[in-house]
Write a protein that holds these residues in place. Sequence first.
Motif, PDB file in Angstrom:
ATOM      1  N   LYS A 782      42.916  20.057  60.918  1.00  0.00           N
ATOM      2  CA  LYS A 782      41.855  18.739  60.527  1.00  0.00           C
ATOM      3  C   LYS A 782      42.284  17.601  60.052  1.00  0.00           C
ATOM      4  N   ASP A 783      43.523  17.351  59.670  1.00  0.00           N
ATOM      5  CA  ASP A 783      44.187  16.385  59.421  1.00  0.00           C
ATOM      6  C   ASP A 783      45.458  15.962  59.148  1.00  0.00           C
ATOM      7  N   VAL A 784      46.274  15.315  58.200  1.00  0.00           N
ATOM      8  CA  VAL A 784      47.651  15.431  58.248  1.00  0.00           C
ATOM      9  C   VAL A 784      48.330  15.958  57.053  1.00  0.00           C
ATOM     10  N   ILE A 785      48.726  16.405  56.582  1.00  0.00           N
ATOM     11  CA  ILE A 785      49.533  16.829  55.599  1.00  0.00           C
ATOM     12  C   ILE A 785      50.630  17.048  55.277  1.00  0.00           C
ATOM     13  N   TYR A 786      51.354  16.032  53.843  1.00  0.00           N
ATOM     14  CA  TYR A 786      52.589  15.812  53.048  1.00  0.00           C
ATOM     15  C   TYR A 786      52.733  16.524  52.419  1.00  0.00           C
ATOM     16  N   ASP A 787      53.620  17.243  51.297  1.00  0.00           N
ATOM     17  CA  ASP A 787      53.596  17.647  50.442  1.00  0.00           C
ATOM     18  C   ASP A 787      55.368  17.621  49.240  1.00  0.00           C
ATOM     19  N   GLU A 788      55.595  16.582  48.272  1.00  0.00           N
ATOM     20  CA  GLU A 788      57.508  17.126  48.411  1.00  0.00           C
ATOM     21  C   GLU A 788      57.295  18.170  46.179  1.00  0.00           C
ATOM     22  N   HIS A 789      58.019  18.904  46.772  1.00  0.00           N
ATOM     23  CA  HIS A 789      59.103  19.261  45.538  1.00  0.00           C
ATOM     24  C   HIS A 789      60.175  18.921  44.863  1.00  0.00           C
ATOM     25  N   PHE A 790      60.485  18.567  43.491  1.00  0.00           N
ATOM     26  CA  PHE A 790      62.342  18.791  42.745  1.00  0.00           C
ATOM     27  C   PHE A 790      62.437  20.312  42.779  1.00  0.00           C
ATOM     28  N   LEU A 791      64.133  20.043  42.950  1.00  0.00           N
ATOM     29  CA  LEU A 791      64.955  21.013  42.240  1.00  0.00           C
ATOM     30  C   LEU A 791      66.014  20.284  41.564  1.00  0.00           C
ATOM     31  N   GLU A 792      66.790  20.718  41.404  1.00  0.00           N
ATOM     32  CA  GLU A 792      68.013  19.671  40.579  1.00  0.00           C
ATOM     33  C   GLU A 792      69.360  20.859  40.614  1.00  0.00           C
ATOM     34  N   VAL A 793      70.547  20.489  41.482  1.00  0.00           N
ATOM     35  CA  VAL A 793      71.447  21.734  41.437  1.00  0.00           C
ATOM     36  C   VAL A 793      72.805  21.002  40.414  1.00  0.00           C
ATOM     37  N   LYS A 794      73.257  22.516  39.933  1.00  0.00           N
ATOM     38  CA  LYS A 794      74.456  21.557  38.311  1.00  0.00           C
ATOM     39  C   LYS A 794      75.411  22.834  38.700  1.00  0.00           C
ATOM     40  N   THR A 795      76.740  21.944  38.289  1.00  0.00           N
ATOM     41  CA  THR A 795      77.355  22.339  38.642  1.00  0.00           C
ATOM     42  C   THR A 795      78.292  23.432  37.847  1.00  0.00           C
ATOM     43  N   ASN A 796      78.972  24.654  38.940  1.00  0.00           N
ATOM     44  CA  ASN A 796      79.021  25.926  38.185  1.00  0.00           C
ATOM     45  C   ASN A 796      79.924  26.256  36.873  1.00  0.00           C
ATOM     46  N   LYS A 797      79.069  26.945  36.505  1.00  0.00           N
ATOM     47  CA  LYS A 797      79.744  27.517  34.645  1.00  0.00           C
ATOM     48  C   LYS A 797      81.453  28.353  35.111  1.00  0.00           C
TER      49      LYS A 797
END
Length: 797
Positions: A782-797
């Motif tokens: 029916k339409d066009v679609i868009y979404d975004e989601h954020f995540l973070e990567v940290k240095t391994n301890k």
Amino acid sequence: MRLILFLSLLCLGFRPVFAQDSIEQKMDWLAKTKSASNFFVHFDKNVYTNNEIVYFTGYLIKEGKRKVNNHQLMSVCLIRDLDSTIIIQDKFVMGKGLSFGSITLPDSILTGNYHFIAYTDQVINGTPSAIFNQPITIKTNIDPAFKASLKVLDDTNEISKNHQVLLAVTTKDNRFLPKPIQINYKYGNLSKKTKTDPSGQLLISLPEQSNLTDPSLYVKLKNDKDSSYLNLTLPLKQNKASVKFYPEGGNLVLGLSSNIGWEVKDQQKMPVAVKAFLYENNEVIDTVETSSYGIGKFLLLPKRESIYSIKLIHSGLADSIYYLPKAIEKGFVLNLKSAIVKDTLSLSIKSTGTKNLNFLLHNFRQIFSSIPFDMETNRRMIKIPLDEVPKGLMTLTILDSLNRPLAERMFFAHYSNEEKIITSTDKQIYNQREKVNLKLKLNSDTISIVSIACIQDNRLETKKINDIESYTYLTSELNALPVVLKGTPYKDVNYLEQVLLVKGWRKYTWQDLQATTANDTIYKKDSLQMLGSITKSKKELIKPVTIGAFGDNKIRLINTSDKGKFNFNVDDLILEQGKKSLLFINDKNKFDYKFQINDQFLKMDEKLSRSLVFDNPVLPSTIVNNAELVLKGNEKAIRLKEVVIKGRKDNGIGYRGASGSNACGDYVCRYNILNCRNHPGDPENTQPVAGRSYMTNGISMIYQECRAGLGVDENFLKFNGIHQPKEFYFSDYKDPQEPAFFSTIYWNYGMVLSNKKETELSFYTSDITGKFRIIVQGVTNKDVIYDEHFLEVKTNK
């Protein structure tokens, strides 16, 4: 608005009269004249580096003069903005309005601004009917051979009004260079070649130039075999502003208060946030301002014999007094409660003129509703249901009894900001090389086809971001829009309200409508092709021959026409992206034959590179250095110094050369991975050996023989043809010694989603730390679609 010009012509005695049928007919003609396909390409990001793979998906959202199935090929070429040089080009199969592909950027590509131009094979009057451009920035993962910087000096000569710019060059460890280096610089119409002094410095004096559309200083530095490039956008001393006024509805009318939108831009078309005094004659009556988008609004009740003007309160802007348009004697003023509406349009109308009106709801291509209306009183509140109006930008035009336009306003019908897709991950923060579980669920539509990218967030420059929703409903319909500071244009209602107040319809006007005739709908349609031919002893053939083609693990046979003609757009000549094909003829007199290729896409690339104008608004700065376009240390692997190893057999492991790839384009990296995307062009690469096992996408496979390098002689023709997409390389990076500095850690295309079940995907983070963004966009039923989601990567301890 251009409606003001039209109404001023009415005042001068110009009286076009439209019958209702003729308006509908002319809109139909205009729609056919202006019709173009809505074509969008999702690129995984917009900041790349040398040797990096660019992934993309093309969506033909709306067909124009050619049906969707007529579009069979998509061409993608990369153009350097500085000199319109074509860097690389490739072609990909398109079917049912979808095309997928990838391109590996050259190792030698220079840093700076570029544009990807994508278009399909369908041509109308010599121009692609579906075309899309994506601005990108190229950075480098190679540290420059020397340090260089440009700095605007504070003690600028105010008398001569020259810019004083200091160029400083040193070694990597901040020492003097052994000798001066060569300098070429360009600013406006000034070009000069010179050298630095013994200390590595050069004071550049730049006379101020009037009406300078590009205020950037471009510098090329050359030290023996090493080169570097710098460009610095200089602040203009007394920048001339562009100020425009947009009375809501089209006109100021004496005795009727109305909203007035106004827009301020500088000479480089950048929006300016500014305050100003509003004058009636010589008296200040109000203080007004524009937003960060350079757009503002104020209320005004025009009086007879009064002159209204704006004086900007901005020390850096010249010609700071601007006059509003003169109010007309009789007319209409309309005001929309909101220009962003769902199912009902609410407006108020004030009039000092005609009573019998006609409301026209249209998009200058089609009339959706024509409503006769009697004002009865001078002020009316009106609500118009939008049942017959499709989603998107629409125009309300008020006509008099002779169907002459009196007032006009643009609005967005059936706007919805509801999330059409729910994107989630199993957690928000991840370690390096940790598995990410991604879930996607459609919220409304029954089916969708999307492309998915998870990229390092700083590989997306805000001013160069394109999303499919904003492009479909806004960018493709209006002129260049102000850059949204956060999020996307489509989802920011406040931004949309501002833009629609000042952005009238830019492609269609009533003047165009009146001038359109049936003859304007006549057009020439054509299809770009990649054609081949073969001659014998420099003469045209008189009977067909069979030619062979190979470029992967198969040899294919193709029959030519009686005259030796053949088309590359056949399944037998379509290969995986990155592969090259070889054509040959197996005949005892094979050396008498000669191949020729007529690639019409290459000619179109040249035409577009010369004709397209790229609008790149720039911000002035006072200092820049050649390290700004170099990736940070935690974003790149340690790069070995490139060496050239002459061809030799290497203990049966495979031939090792400068590029490491065989005639089929295949290579094996030092970690035994076939076509590893982390090591294209690495001098440690080797050619794969038939019968040996290699890893690809986490799976061990046996490599088949590449026949493209066997027995090649001068009657073979090597060409870069038409490609299918190359699969994205997935890895869990279990080998700790294998570097994994990928800014695109996930890419998928042609993914079918359904609202009946959740789609689960997984991939791994890389060695790069920081913020990452998941982008999902595509089309639904029916339409066009868009979404975004954020995540973070940290240095391994």
